[in-house]
Design a protein around this motif. Structure first.
Motif, PDB file in Angstrom:
ATOM      1  N   ALA A  37       0.830  -1.207   0.000  1.00 53.56           N
ATOM      2  CA  ALA A  37       0.000   0.000   0.000  1.00 53.56           C
ATOM      3  C   ALA A  37       0.859   1.249   0.000  1.00 53.56           C
ATOM      4  N   LEU A  38       1.907   1.265   0.793  1.00 57.35           N
ATOM      5  CA  LEU A  38       2.813   2.413   0.826  1.00 57.35           C
ATOM      6  C   LEU A  38       3.481   2.614  -0.533  1.00 57.35           C
ATOM      7  N   ALA A  39       3.865   1.510  -1.176  1.00 58.46           N
ATOM      8  CA  ALA A  39       4.511   1.607  -2.485  1.00 58.46           C
ATOM      9  C   ALA A  39       3.566   2.205  -3.529  1.00 58.46           C
ATOM     10  N   VAL A  40       2.315   1.737  -3.538  1.00 62.38           N
ATOM     11  CA  VAL A  40       1.343   2.242  -4.517  1.00 62.38           C
ATOM     12  C   VAL A  40       1.029   3.715  -4.253  1.00 62.38           C
ATOM     13  N   GLN A  70       3.825   5.773  -5.553  1.00 59.93           N
ATOM     14  CA  GLN A  70       3.789   5.879  -7.017  1.00 59.93           C
ATOM     15  C   GLN A  70       2.713   6.856  -7.471  1.00 59.93           C
ATOM     16  N   GLN A  71       1.601   6.892  -6.734  1.00 58.75           N
ATOM     17  CA  GLN A  71       0.517   7.813  -7.074  1.00 58.75           C
ATOM     18  C   GLN A  71       0.764   9.226  -6.552  1.00 58.75           C
ATOM     19  N   MET A 114      -4.810   1.292   2.010  1.00 64.43           N
ATOM     20  CA  MET A 114      -4.565   2.546   1.294  1.00 64.43           C
ATOM     21  C   MET A 114      -5.608   3.594   1.657  1.00 64.43           C
ATOM     22  N   ARG A 115      -6.879   3.195   1.612  1.00 65.59           N
ATOM     23  CA  ARG A 115      -7.952   4.151   1.901  1.00 65.59           C
ATOM     24  C   ARG A 115      -7.873   4.646   3.350  1.00 65.59           C
ATOM     25  N   GLU A 116      -7.684   3.705   4.276  1.00 61.66           N
ATOM     26  CA  GLU A 116      -7.701   4.088   5.680  1.00 61.66           C
ATOM     27  C   GLU A 116      -6.464   4.881   6.073  1.00 61.66           C
TER      28      GLU A 116
END
Length: 412
Positions: free
Chosen positions: A244-247, A250-251, A364-366
């Motif tokens: 999640a941290l990686a994505v 990237q975003q 990711m959302r939380e």
């Protein structure tokens, strides 16, 4: 009080349960006698908690060694000499010493504490030999369908667990789910035998940590999230968090200038470093070495947020650090099963910032919501009243009441 985890051992939060029970029990007219292991059995030692042993507590350290360290050759050792655990040799010293202590002090109750199974083996033996009532402090369940993973070890654990439940006067668990689990697995045992005494935090230690903490001006907008303590590769696997941290990186929704995740005293640094390298998040996530207990509390108090990692295979458990997190009164992000005991404990005090540990998208959302709440000073925090309910002194009063009932029942 038979306990393997005791100062000067270093590296286990389990030390605190016995250490604080023994420290506060004299306030309730109990005189604890500690039967623990010789320091040679510990892989890591430190004197930072030795001073917290009450001068009203007598400590005896029995012979023992660590099979994996003292009997290994080229990193191999006889498996049969490590059943039920690597410290089974402790029983060879502790049982004779325990009999000596019983003759000398004539105690009212024997108390032993897991997760070192040998401690219950010692308690079981001493109780059967002397007829003294025995309180078996299980904390978490000893066995599960596939735990311990080794079949022979699991069978040995199951035997000790069954004998302990059968012959103890009271079996103590630390979560409601664990109590329910034992009642279900041992239907022939009276339900009244199982008793709940949760883990907690130490108010004296927090007061000292708060007094010594130096408040610094925040130099930048980088938020610091702390996970303090062991990260087990199965029960607290951070793979989905790291993904999640990686994505999010990237975003461009987070970066090393906005977020720093510190994993303190993980005990599995090599495994975690591989994951950090795999997901290329080394500029956001860092590993930190063990520090003293009070330094760790000071770090919690200064953090922007605190992390809990707890997989669904531990739904009947609550990490001991949760009670310290609640007392630190900092925002908590719990990556845990929403229907587990950890989630229930947080929801009961008004903390709802959580997501399943095994869901990258939910994390990711939380995480983004959590960071926004921190920045807006709107993250839910447990009230001081709710935090104080989990103090070690309060838990010790519960233990004192239990010991009193056990002693009275034995004397009647």
């Amino acid at each position: 009080m038979i306990a393997f985890h005791f100062p000067p051992m270093r590296g286990s939060s389990g030390i605190l349960r016995t250490l604080k029970f023994s420290r506060y029990l004299p306030e309730f007219d109990w005189e604890p006698i500690i039967l623990t292991a010789h320091p040679r059995t510990y892989a890591n030692t430190s004197n930072d908690q030795v001073a917290e042993i009450s001068d009203r507590v007598t400590v005896y350290r029995a012979f023992g060694f660590d099979t994996s360290r003292h009997l290994s050759f080229m990193r191999r050792y006889p498996g049969l000499l490590a059943l039920p655990d690597r410290w089974v040799s402790w029983s060879l010293g502790a049982i004779p010493m325990g009999l000596y202590l019983i003759r000398k002090y004539r105690p009212d109750v024997i108390w032993s504490t897991y997760p070192i199974a040998t401690a219950h083996l010692i308690g079981l033996t001493l109780s059967r030999l002397t007829g003294l009532p025995w309180v078996a402090d299980f904390r978490d369940p000893m066995t599960d369908v596939d735990y311990p993973p080794d079949r022979l070890t699991r069978q040995m654990y199951q035997w000790i667990e069954k004998k302990s439940v059968t012959y103890c006067t009271k079996a103590v668990l630390t979560t409601p789910g664990a109590v329910d689990d034992y009642k279900e697995r041992f239907p022939q045992t009276p339900a009244s035998r199982f008793h709940l005494i949760e883990n907690g935090y130490d108010e004296e230690s927090f007061a000292a940590a708060e007094a010594n903490r130096i408040k610094e001006q925040k130099k930048n907008a980088r938020l610091v999230l702390i996970h303090s303590g062991i990260i087990y590769p199965s029960e607290r696997d951070p793979t989905q968090l790291f993904e999640a941290l990686a994505v999010l990186t990237q975003q461009e929704l987070i970066s090393h200038t906005s977020l720093h995740v510190i994993l303190r005293a993980t005990a599995h640094d090599e495994y975690l470093l591989q994951l950090i390298d795999q997901y290329k998040i080394g500029d956001i996530v860092s590993l930190a070495p063990p520090i003293s207990y009070r330094e760790a509390l000071s770090e919690m108090l200064a953090a922007d947020g605190l992390l809990i990692l707890q997989a669904s295979n531990c739904n009947n458990q609550i990490p001991a650090k949760l009670y310290e997190y609640l007392r630190a009164r900092r925002p908590i992000l719990a990556l845990t099963d929403p229907v587990g005991n950890t989630a229930a404990a947080l929801i009961s005090v008004g903390v709802d910032t959580m997501a399943p540990l095994d869901s990258r998208n939910d994390i990711m959302r939380e995480l983004l919501r959590f960071l926004a709440l921190i920045k807006g000073n709107e993250a839910p925090i447990a009230s001081m009243e709710n935090a104080l309910a989990g103090s070690r002194r309060s838990r010790t009063k519960e233990l004192s009441n239990l010991l009193e009932s056990v002693a009275q029942r034995a004397g009647s």
